[in-house]
Design a protein around this motif. Structure first.
Motif, short mmCIF file in Angstrom:
data_model
loop_
_atom_site.label_atom_id
_atom_site.label_comp_id
_atom_site.label_asym_id
_atom_site.label_seq_id
_atom_site.Cartn_x
_atom_site.Cartn_y
_atom_site.Cartn_z
N LEU A 48 7.07 8.50 0.13
CA LEU A 48 7.74 7.29 0.19
C LEU A 48 7.23 6.50 -0.90
CD1 LEU A 48 9.64 5.22 1.28
CD2 LEU A 48 7.53 4.54 2.52
N TYR A 49 8.30 6.07 -1.96
CA TYR A 49 8.15 4.96 -3.08
C TYR A 49 8.41 3.64 -2.34
CZ TYR A 49 7.52 9.01 -5.88
OH TYR A 49 7.37 10.37 -6.52
N TYR A 50 7.82 2.66 -2.53
CA TYR A 50 8.31 1.40 -1.97
C TYR A 50 7.94 0.16 -2.95
CZ TYR A 50 3.45 0.35 -0.51
OH TYR A 50 2.03 0.08 -0.30
N ASP A 51 8.34 -0.89 -2.56
CA ASP A 51 8.45 -2.35 -3.49
C ASP A 51 9.68 -2.04 -4.50
OD1 ASP A 51 6.89 -3.62 -1.87
OD2 ASP A 51 5.22 -3.82 -3.41
N HIS A 52 9.05 -1.71 -5.77
CA HIS A 52 10.30 -1.26 -6.83
C HIS A 52 10.25 0.24 -6.75
CE1 HIS A 52 10.35 -5.49 -8.40
NE2 HIS A 52 8.98 -5.52 -7.88
N GLY A 53 10.73 0.65 -5.45
CA GLY A 53 10.88 2.09 -5.16
C GLY A 53 11.96 2.86 -5.56
N ILE A 111 13.71 13.45 -5.41
CA ILE A 111 13.79 12.20 -4.95
C ILE A 111 15.14 11.94 -4.65
CG2 ILE A 111 13.41 10.03 -5.88
CD1 ILE A 111 11.03 11.00 -7.70
N TRP A 112 15.13 11.16 -3.62
CA TRP A 112 16.39 10.49 -3.04
C TRP A 112 16.28 8.86 -2.88
CZ3 TRP A 112 14.82 15.03 -1.62
CH2 TRP A 112 15.62 16.23 -1.55
N GLY A 113 17.11 8.13 -3.57
CA GLY A 113 17.06 6.77 -3.30
C GLY A 113 17.33 6.36 -1.55
N ILE A 114 17.08 5.56 -1.11
CA ILE A 114 17.48 5.13 0.28
C ILE A 114 18.26 3.67 0.16
CG2 ILE A 114 16.33 4.39 2.55
CD1 ILE A 114 15.59 7.01 1.40
N PRO A 115 19.66 3.88 0.45
CA PRO A 115 20.78 2.80 -0.08
C PRO A 115 20.42 1.68 0.99
CG PRO A 115 21.58 5.14 -0.02
CD PRO A 115 20.53 5.22 0.45
N GLY A 116 19.88 2.02 2.33
CA GLY A 116 19.57 0.99 3.18
C GLY A 116 18.46 0.34 3.19
N SER A 117 17.83 0.49 2.24
CA SER A 117 16.33 -0.37 1.88
C SER A 117 16.78 -1.73 1.40
CB SER A 117 15.67 0.31 0.93
OG SER A 117 15.90 0.77 -0.37
N PRO A 118 16.10 -2.51 1.74
CA PRO A 118 16.39 -4.05 1.40
C PRO A 118 16.18 -3.92 0.02
CG PRO A 118 14.08 -4.02 2.58
CD PRO A 118 14.66 -2.52 2.64
N PRO A 119 16.74 -5.10 -0.71
CA PRO A 119 16.79 -5.64 -2.18
C PRO A 119 15.29 -5.75 -2.69
CG PRO A 119 18.62 -6.52 -1.13
CD PRO A 119 17.84 -6.14 0.11
N ASP A 120 14.46 -6.58 -1.71
CA ASP A 120 13.38 -6.89 -2.25
C ASP A 120 12.08 -5.69 -1.96
OD1 ASP A 120 13.32 -7.29 0.61
OD2 ASP A 120 12.15 -9.18 0.76
N ASN A 121 12.51 -4.64 -1.30
CA ASN A 121 11.74 -3.75 -1.21
C ASN A 121 12.46 -2.31 -1.27
OD1 ASN A 121 9.58 -1.84 -0.42
ND2 ASN A 121 9.49 -2.74 1.69
N HIS A 122 13.01 -1.94 -2.59
CA HIS A 122 13.84 -0.69 -2.70
C HIS A 122 12.86 0.60 -2.46
CE1 HIS A 122 17.24 -2.32 -4.16
NE2 HIS A 122 16.66 -3.10 -5.00
#
Length: 205
Positions: A48-53, A111-122
């Motif tokens: 999992l990549y998070y914050d600017h992920g 790698i897959w982006g998570i569209p439902g992740s919040p704007p301040d923690n992609h």
């Protein structure tokens, strides 16, 4: 266990701990075919990549931190958390590998982006693994089987190597028990499964 101040890392630390439910950002396993992303499980989601992920940043930073700058490999799909709160089946966004897909052995992550992740923690997720090419009988790439090394299977090896490389580059890396431990038969006839640990990488840039 890696004794580094920037990380809480090393899956041996979780021996004897009980498995947690898989997190809500995606389903637990990638799929070899698209459609509804069901009944064709292939790889455990273990990163999992998070914050600017976001997916683009995660891919770029992974290439820089690990040297996994090849982008070849078979496509896979994953059901990921959507902006509407449900889950949608998506083709991978990117992939990173330590060598081309005809190399005898390599590390690889989709790698897959998570569209439902919040704007301040992609967020993005991936399926890090260590694989080899098995040319006999038309068999292509095969994840190293359970017990291949002290880390475990090729899935465990890939996740641990990803974490080590990011730690060495100064990133904050932690681990959590996600519990996705299913075994998958590889094209060489052997079985590989994760120990169910997920590595979490903070991207502060």
């Amino acid at each position: 266990m890696l004794g580094l101040a920037v990380a809480i890392f090393g899956s041996l630390a979780f021996a004897g701990a009980s498995s947690a439910d898989f997190p809500t950002f995606s389903h637990a396993y990638t799929q070899r075919t698209g459609g509804d992303c069901q009944n064709d499980g292939s790889d455990p989601v273990d990163a999992l990549y998070y914050d600017h992920g976001g997916a683009t940043n995660a891919t770029t930073v992974t290439a820089n931190a690990t040297g996994w700058n090849h982008n070849s490999g078979d496509p896979q799909w994953l059901s990921v958390h959507a902006a509407n709160g449900g889950y949608n089946c998506h083709l991978m966004d990117y992939q990173n590998a330590s060598a081309g897909d005809l190399h005898i052995t390599r590390y690889h992550i989709r790698i897959w982006g998570i569209p439902g992740s919040p704007p301040d923690n992609h967020k993005s997720v991936g399926d890090a693994h260590h694989e080899r090419i098995v040319p006999e009988d038309g068999c292509g790439d095969s994840v190293y089987p359970n017990g291949h090394s002290a880390d475990g299977s090729g899935f465990d090896e890939g996740r641990e190597e990803l974490g080590r490389q990011f730690i060495a580059d100064g990133f904050r890396v932690t681990e959590d028990i996600w519990g996705n431990t299913a075994n998958f038969k590889q094209c060489d006839g052997q079985f590989a499964g994760s120990n169910g640990v997920g590595v979490q990488i903070q991207l502060p840039i």
